[in-house]
Write a protein that holds these residues in place. Structure first.
Motif, PDB file in Angstrom:
ATOM      1  N   THR A  45       2.509  -8.029   6.797  1.00  0.00           N
ATOM      2  CA  THR A  45       1.417  -7.741   7.725  1.00  0.00           C
ATOM      3  C   THR A  45       1.123  -8.945   8.605  1.00  0.00           C
ATOM      4  OG1 THR A  45      -0.439  -8.487   6.331  1.00  0.00           O
ATOM      5  CG2 THR A  45       0.355  -6.230   5.990  1.00  0.00           C
ATOM      6  N   GLY A  46       0.694  -8.661   9.820  1.00  0.00           N
ATOM      7  CA  GLY A  46       0.162  -9.649  10.741  1.00  0.00           C
ATOM      8  C   GLY A  46      -1.089  -9.066  11.359  1.00  0.00           C
ATOM      9  N   PHE A  47      -1.684  -9.795  12.295  1.00  0.00           N
ATOM     10  CA  PHE A  47      -2.925  -9.335  12.915  1.00  0.00           C
ATOM     11  C   PHE A  47      -2.787  -9.271  14.425  1.00  0.00           C
ATOM     12  CE2 PHE A  47      -4.646 -10.815   8.887  1.00  0.00           C
ATOM     13  CZ  PHE A  47      -5.567  -9.812   8.587  1.00  0.00           C
ATOM     14  N   ALA A  51      -1.212   1.609   3.969  1.00  0.00           N
ATOM     15  CA  ALA A  51       0.046   0.881   3.772  1.00  0.00           C
ATOM     16  C   ALA A  51       0.220   0.478   2.319  1.00  0.00           C
ATOM     17  CB  ALA A  51       0.084  -0.345   4.675  1.00  0.00           C
ATOM     18  N   LEU A  52      -0.883   0.112   1.667  1.00  0.00           N
ATOM     19  CA  LEU A  52      -0.812  -0.285   0.262  1.00  0.00           C
ATOM     20  C   LEU A  52      -0.592   0.910  -0.653  1.00  0.00           C
ATOM     21  CD1 LEU A  52      -3.718  -2.913   0.188  1.00  0.00           C
ATOM     22  CD2 LEU A  52      -1.255  -3.379   0.182  1.00  0.00           C
ATOM     23  N   THR A  53      -1.095   2.062  -0.272  1.00  0.00           N
ATOM     24  CA  THR A  53      -0.900   3.246  -1.116  1.00  0.00           C
ATOM     25  C   THR A  53       0.531   3.760  -1.045  1.00  0.00           C
ATOM     26  OG1 THR A  53      -1.705   4.690   0.659  1.00  0.00           O
ATOM     27  CG2 THR A  53      -3.314   3.962  -0.981  1.00  0.00           C
ATOM     28  N   GLU A  54       1.334   3.224  -0.112  1.00  0.00           N
ATOM     29  CA  GLU A  54       2.761   3.561  -0.079  1.00  0.00           C
ATOM     30  C   GLU A  54       3.543   2.791  -1.142  1.00  0.00           C
ATOM     31  OE1 GLU A  54       3.986   2.877   3.927  1.00  0.00           O
ATOM     32  OE2 GLU A  54       2.816   4.555   4.730  1.00  0.00           O
ATOM     33  N   ASP A  55       2.824   2.026  -1.960  1.00  0.00           N
ATOM     34  CA  ASP A  55       3.368   1.397  -3.161  1.00  0.00           C
ATOM     35  C   ASP A  55       4.445   0.349  -2.883  1.00  0.00           C
ATOM     36  OD1 ASP A  55       3.199   1.117  -5.900  1.00  0.00           O
ATOM     37  OD2 ASP A  55       4.780   2.570  -6.300  1.00  0.00           O
ATOM     38  N   PRO A  56       4.140  -0.668  -2.083  1.00  0.00           N
ATOM     39  CA  PRO A  56       5.126  -1.738  -1.880  1.00  0.00           C
ATOM     40  C   PRO A  56       5.332  -2.536  -3.158  1.00  0.00           C
ATOM     41  CG  PRO A  56       3.012  -2.384  -0.962  1.00  0.00           C
ATOM     42  CD  PRO A  56       2.870  -0.939  -1.379  1.00  0.00           C
ATOM     43  N   GLY A  57       6.502  -3.168  -3.271  1.00  0.00           N
ATOM     44  CA  GLY A  57       6.780  -3.984  -4.447  1.00  0.00           C
ATOM     45  C   GLY A  57       6.187  -5.376  -4.360  1.00  0.00           C
ATOM     46  N   ALA A  58       5.831  -5.809  -3.138  1.00  0.00           N
ATOM     47  CA  ALA A  58       5.212  -7.109  -2.897  1.00  0.00           C
ATOM     48  C   ALA A  58       4.645  -7.079  -1.487  1.00  0.00           C
ATOM     49  CB  ALA A  58       6.217  -8.248  -3.051  1.00  0.00           C
ATOM     50  N   VAL A  59       3.714  -7.990  -1.211  1.00  0.00           N
ATOM     51  CA  VAL A  59       3.053  -8.013   0.094  1.00  0.00           C
ATOM     52  C   VAL A  59       2.989  -9.453   0.594  1.00  0.00           C
ATOM     53  CG1 VAL A  59       0.987  -7.397   1.412  1.00  0.00           C
ATOM     54  CG2 VAL A  59       1.614  -6.054  -0.616  1.00  0.00           C
ATOM     55  N   LEU A  60       3.468  -9.669   1.818  1.00  0.00           N
ATOM     56  CA  LEU A  60       3.346 -10.951   2.498  1.00  0.00           C
ATOM     57  C   LEU A  60       2.451 -10.761   3.710  1.00  0.00           C
ATOM     58  CD1 LEU A  60       4.047 -13.904   3.055  1.00  0.00           C
ATOM     59  CD2 LEU A  60       6.114 -13.119   4.228  1.00  0.00           C
ATOM     60  N   MET A  61       1.311 -11.456   3.723  1.00  0.00           N
ATOM     61  CA  MET A  61       0.335 -11.337   4.798  1.00  0.00           C
ATOM     62  C   MET A  61       0.326 -12.635   5.606  1.00  0.00           C
ATOM     63  SD  MET A  61      -2.726  -9.537   2.584  1.00  0.00           S
ATOM     64  CE  MET A  61      -3.299  -8.426   3.881  1.00  0.00           C
ATOM     65  N   GLN A  94      -3.869  -4.947  -5.665  1.00  0.00           N
ATOM     66  CA  GLN A  94      -2.633  -4.251  -6.031  1.00  0.00           C
ATOM     67  C   GLN A  94      -1.954  -4.976  -7.201  1.00  0.00           C
ATOM     68  OE1 GLN A  94      -3.671  -1.603  -3.886  1.00  0.00           O
ATOM     69  NE2 GLN A  94      -1.476  -1.247  -4.161  1.00  0.00           N
ATOM     70  N   PRO A  95      -1.301  -4.239  -8.076  1.00  0.00           N
ATOM     71  CA  PRO A  95      -0.636  -4.856  -9.239  1.00  0.00           C
ATOM     72  C   PRO A  95       0.754  -5.380  -8.917  1.00  0.00           C
ATOM     73  CG  PRO A  95      -0.424  -2.490  -9.384  1.00  0.00           C
ATOM     74  CD  PRO A  95      -1.238  -2.763  -8.138  1.00  0.00           C
ATOM     75  N   VAL A  96       0.889  -6.042  -7.762  1.00  0.00           N
ATOM     76  CA  VAL A  96       2.170  -6.600  -7.320  1.00  0.00           C
ATOM     77  C   VAL A  96       1.898  -7.982  -6.733  1.00  0.00           C
ATOM     78  CG1 VAL A  96       3.159  -4.320  -6.835  1.00  0.00           C
ATOM     79  CG2 VAL A  96       1.987  -5.583  -5.002  1.00  0.00           C
ATOM     80  N   PRO A  97       2.934  -8.814  -6.565  1.00  0.00           N
ATOM     81  CA  PRO A  97       2.722 -10.128  -5.942  1.00  0.00           C
ATOM     82  C   PRO A  97       2.234  -9.975  -4.494  1.00  0.00           C
ATOM     83  CG  PRO A  97       4.838 -10.053  -7.075  1.00  0.00           C
ATOM     84  CD  PRO A  97       4.324  -8.650  -7.031  1.00  0.00           C
ATOM     85  N   VAL A  98       1.166 -10.682  -4.169  1.00  0.00           N
ATOM     86  CA  VAL A  98       0.582 -10.665  -2.824  1.00  0.00           C
ATOM     87  C   VAL A  98       0.314 -12.103  -2.423  1.00  0.00           C
ATOM     88  CG1 VAL A  98      -1.330  -9.887  -1.371  1.00  0.00           C
ATOM     89  CG2 VAL A  98      -0.514  -8.423  -3.244  1.00  0.00           C
ATOM     90  N   LEU A  99       0.653 -12.452  -1.188  1.00  0.00           N
ATOM     91  CA  LEU A  99       0.410 -13.818  -0.728  1.00  0.00           C
ATOM     92  C   LEU A  99       0.014 -13.794   0.734  1.00  0.00           C
ATOM     93  CD1 LEU A  99       0.516 -16.770  -1.717  1.00  0.00           C
ATOM     94  CD2 LEU A  99       2.793 -16.899  -0.713  1.00  0.00           C
ATOM     95  N   PHE A 100      -0.975 -14.646   1.071  1.00  0.00           N
ATOM     96  CA  PHE A 100      -1.421 -14.786   2.450  1.00  0.00           C
ATOM     97  C   PHE A 100      -1.080 -16.189   2.934  1.00  0.00           C
ATOM     98  CE2 PHE A 100      -4.333 -12.773   5.581  1.00  0.00           C
ATOM     99  CZ  PHE A 100      -4.300 -13.776   6.540  1.00  0.00           C
ATOM    100  N   LEU A 101      -0.397 -16.258   4.086  1.00  0.00           N
ATOM    101  CA  LEU A 101      -0.048 -17.525   4.712  1.00  0.00           C
ATOM    102  C   LEU A 101      -0.762 -17.640   6.058  1.00  0.00           C
ATOM    103  CD1 LEU A 101       3.805 -17.609   4.052  1.00  0.00           C
ATOM    104  CD2 LEU A 101       1.992 -18.648   2.687  1.00  0.00           C
ATOM    105  N   GLU A 138      12.222 -17.128   3.239  1.00  0.00           N
ATOM    106  CA  GLU A 138      12.428 -17.566   1.856  1.00  0.00           C
ATOM    107  C   GLU A 138      11.240 -17.189   0.984  1.00  0.00           C
ATOM    108  OE1 GLU A 138      15.280 -18.895   0.637  1.00  0.00           O
ATOM    109  OE2 GLU A 138      16.022 -18.363   2.633  1.00  0.00           O
ATOM    110  N   VAL A 139      10.040 -17.294   1.533  1.00  0.00           N
ATOM    111  CA  VAL A 139       8.851 -16.868   0.786  1.00  0.00           C
ATOM    112  C   VAL A 139       8.899 -15.365   0.534  1.00  0.00           C
ATOM    113  CG1 VAL A 139       6.335 -16.668   0.843  1.00  0.00           C
ATOM    114  CG2 VAL A 139       7.437 -18.763   1.652  1.00  0.00           C
ATOM    115  N   ALA A 140       9.342 -14.613   1.541  1.00  0.00           N
ATOM    116  CA  ALA A 140       9.462 -13.162   1.369  1.00  0.00           C
ATOM    117  C   ALA A 140      10.428 -12.824   0.241  1.00  0.00           C
ATOM    118  CB  ALA A 140       9.929 -12.526   2.678  1.00  0.00           C
ATOM    119  N   ARG A 141      11.535 -13.541   0.175  1.00  0.00           N
ATOM    120  CA  ARG A 141      12.501 -13.324  -0.911  1.00  0.00           C
ATOM    121  C   ARG A 141      11.885 -13.663  -2.264  1.00  0.00           C
ATOM    122  NH1 ARG A 141      17.987 -16.313   0.366  1.00  0.00           N
ATOM    123  NH2 ARG A 141      18.488 -15.326  -1.616  1.00  0.00           N
ATOM    124  N   LEU A 142      11.118 -14.749  -2.291  1.00  0.00           N
ATOM    125  CA  LEU A 142      10.436 -15.136  -3.533  1.00  0.00           C
ATOM    126  C   LEU A 142       9.488 -14.036  -3.993  1.00  0.00           C
ATOM    127  CD1 LEU A 142       9.424 -17.217  -5.685  1.00  0.00           C
ATOM    128  CD2 LEU A 142       7.818 -18.024  -3.931  1.00  0.00           C
TER     129      LEU A 142
END
Length: 200
Positions: free
Chosen positions: A7-9, A60-70, A156-163, A186-190
């Motif tokens: 996600t971006g803004f 977007a979150l209810t589509e059940d992503p495996g991880a989220v990078l914001m 969400q019960p998945v890895p989420v990170l905001f940069l 690389e962070v996205a891969r992590l």
């Protein structure tokens, strides 16, 4: 395999062109990242308004992503800020891009006081520094839409990170964005790897 959500803004007062949107689009369109993840990431550019948390982020979150990078922009920062937590608190001083202020001080009256990203934030910070980026851990995601959206996503019960990224430099903006994109990939891969380990 569940996909990665990026996600971006969009623009907001004082930031008519939001660099987080361009960076998020660049990452989502990266063939290299798609190959590394085993599938294309999903992209959502969020309207910088409190109503977008319900109308845009939650679907977007209810589509059940495996991880989220914001990704968001911190105009006064001189480095990438890896946000380690989000508070259950909004500012009632600053209006969003629609001109509205938060309806209440607590984002979720029944929610916890804060939510944390966990160990993945520390790993991401170290990874960014190894890539040569000035980056540090931050305990303050602000009181605006960045914090509010992060607080929602961290439920969400998945890895989420905001940069948080700084404003682009006045010269060399293309090279700056390319460097960020390579490191953020690389962070996205992590995040995707952490999601798979946790069952995503």
């Amino acid at each position: 395999m569940r996909s990665l959500l990026i996600t971006g803004f969009g623009p907001f007062p004082g930031m008519p062109v939001n660099p987080s949107a361009a960076l998020a689009r660049r990452l989502a369109a990266s063939p290299h990242l798609t190959r590394a993840l085993g599938g294309a990431p999903r992209l959502r550019i969020l309207t910088t308004a409190y109503g977008a948390i319900v109308s845009e982020l939650t679907p977007a979150l209810t589509e059940d992503p495996g991880a989220v990078l914001m990704i968001g922009v911190a105009g006064r920062s001189r480095q990438v800020r890896v946000e380690v937590r989000a508070l259950n608190r909004a500012s009632r001083l600053f209006p969003d891009a629609s001109g509205r202020i938060a309806a209440r001080l607590a984002l979720d009256p029944e929610g916890p006081a804060l939510r944390r990203a966990g160990a993945v934030a520390v790993k991401a910070g170290a990874l960014l520094r190894r890539r040569g980026l000035p980056a540090g851990l931050s305990r303050d995601a602000g009181r605006y839409l960045c914090n509010a959206s992060y607080f929602r996503a961290l439920a969400q019960p998945v890895p989420v990170l905001f940069l948080h990224i700084p404003r682009p430099p006045r010269s060399g903006a293309r090279a700056w964005e390319a460097g960020l994109a390579a490191a953020f990939a690389e962070v996205a891969r992590l995040l995707a790897l952490e999601g798979r380990r946790s069952g995503g």
